[in-house]
Write an enzyme that holds these catalytic residues in place. Structure first.
Site, PDB file in Angstrom:
ATOM      1  N   ASP A  86       0.840  -1.075  -0.103  1.00  0.00           N
ATOM      2  CA  ASP A  86       0.029   0.047  -0.213  1.00  0.00           C
ATOM      3  C   ASP A  86       0.905   1.270  -0.091  1.00  0.00           C
ATOM      4  O   ASP A  86       1.405   1.709   1.131  1.00  0.00           O
ATOM      5  CB  ASP A  86      -1.040   0.207   1.143  1.00  0.00           C
ATOM      6  CG  ASP A  86      -1.907   1.218   1.265  1.00  0.00           C
ATOM      7  OD1 ASP A  86      -2.164   1.849   0.095  1.00  0.00           O
ATOM      8  OD2 ASP A  86      -2.132   1.566   2.391  1.00  0.00           O
ATOM      9  N   GLU A 146      -1.481  -1.380  -5.007  1.00  0.00           N
ATOM     10  CA  GLU A 146      -2.763  -0.501  -5.216  1.00  0.00           C
ATOM     11  C   GLU A 146      -2.529   0.314  -6.436  1.00  0.00           C
ATOM     12  O   GLU A 146      -1.489   0.905  -6.549  1.00  0.00           O
ATOM     13  CB  GLU A 146      -2.919   0.303  -3.964  1.00  0.00           C
ATOM     14  CG  GLU A 146      -4.283   1.142  -4.170  1.00  0.00           C
ATOM     15  CD  GLU A 146      -4.848   1.766  -2.808  1.00  0.00           C
ATOM     16  OE1 GLU A 146      -5.741   1.314  -2.055  1.00  0.00           O
ATOM     17  OE2 GLU A 146      -4.210   2.825  -2.528  1.00  0.00           O
ATOM     18  N   ASP A 218      -2.771   1.040   7.235  1.00  0.00           N
ATOM     19  CA  ASP A 218      -1.809   0.763   5.993  1.00  0.00           C
ATOM     20  C   ASP A 218      -1.516  -0.728   5.902  1.00  0.00           C
ATOM     21  O   ASP A 218      -1.322  -0.948   4.780  1.00  0.00           O
ATOM     22  CB  ASP A 218      -0.598   1.756   6.423  1.00  0.00           C
ATOM     23  CG  ASP A 218      -0.939   3.014   6.431  1.00  0.00           C
ATOM     24  OD1 ASP A 218      -1.535   3.741   5.401  1.00  0.00           O
ATOM     25  OD2 ASP A 218      -1.051   3.467   7.474  1.00  0.00           O
TER      26      ASP A 218
END
Length: 234
Positions: A86, A146, A218
């Site tokens: 991430d 992502e 996160d």
């Protein structure tokens, strides 16, 4: 059974030392600018003295400035290990998930906390170094990350792009395939709803991977990204 002589290094210890040396050499070999080796020297000196790493946010009271490397070692044969990322230039979450048959197993996760007061380029150097060590430690088969999504803040989107670029560079250096997933798909895969909030994602990650506690946002997102790839690649 023979006792191992005192002072003899085990194979696991030797492998870890070799991995660290290789990571440091790799970083130096690809950084022609003289300022990069200088920053790496500062980082190593700070770690040896137990001081906060340049570019890394100060650790909370009572915690180490740099957490120790995980000790997962070489991945076991017969399964698939995926590193989820991430990306971010202040906090970057990572999570490693392994699939054996139809079962998912949590391997490790964490968050790289970078000092927002430090220049962006210094944070990117630290981010590259930390990701390099995670890849060397866990030896994933591939990486899921992502994808870029529409943002009303062009500056934030630009910084996210920088972090993604660093992550992709590290993956490419190790010959790892990179698979991108939009946030809505990750949420839908883990929770069943593309509109789920971060706490819902974190709680489902805890349940799916049988964690003892709900992971920080996160790292939970990074684990969810890894799960998304594993669920879709059967």
């Amino acid at each position: 059974m023979k006792k191992r002589p005192k002072g003899t290094l085990t194979k696991a210890v030797v492998d870890e030392l070799v991995a660290r040396v290789q990571a440091k050499r790799a970083l130096r070999s690809i950084s022609p600018a003289p300022v990069i080796p200088s920053l790496l020297a500062k980082i190593e000196g700070a770690e040896q003295k137990g001081l906060p790493t340049p570019g890394r946010a100060p650790a909370p009271p009572g915690q180490s400035a740099r957490p120790p490397l995980p000790s997962a070692g070489q991945p076991r044969p017969g399964g698939v290990t995926i590193l989820g990322i991430d990306p971010g230039t202040i906090r970057c979450g990572w999570g490693v998930v392994r699939r054996e048959g139809t079962r998912l197993h949590h391997v490790g996760h964490g968050i790289f906390r970078l000092d927002e007061k430090t220049p962006l380029w210094e944070r990117l150097v630290v981010l590259e170094r930390e990701l390099e060590l995670v890849v060397l430690e866990y030896r994933p088969r591939a990486v899921s990350i992502e994808s870029i999504f529409f943002s009303k803040d062009p500056q934030a989107a630009s910084k996210l792009g920088h972090a993604r670029g660093v992550a992709m560079l590290v993956c490419a250096r190790h010959g790892l395939g990179v698979h991108e997933y939009p946030p809505a798909r990750v949420k839908r895969t883990v929770t069943g709803s593309g509109a789920a909030d971060k706490m819902q994602v974190a709680r489902m990650v805890k349940a799916l991977l049988a964690l003892g506690e709900v992971p920080k946002a996160d790292s939970a997102d990074a684990l969810a990204i890894a799960v998304t790839h594993l669920q879709g690649s059967r």
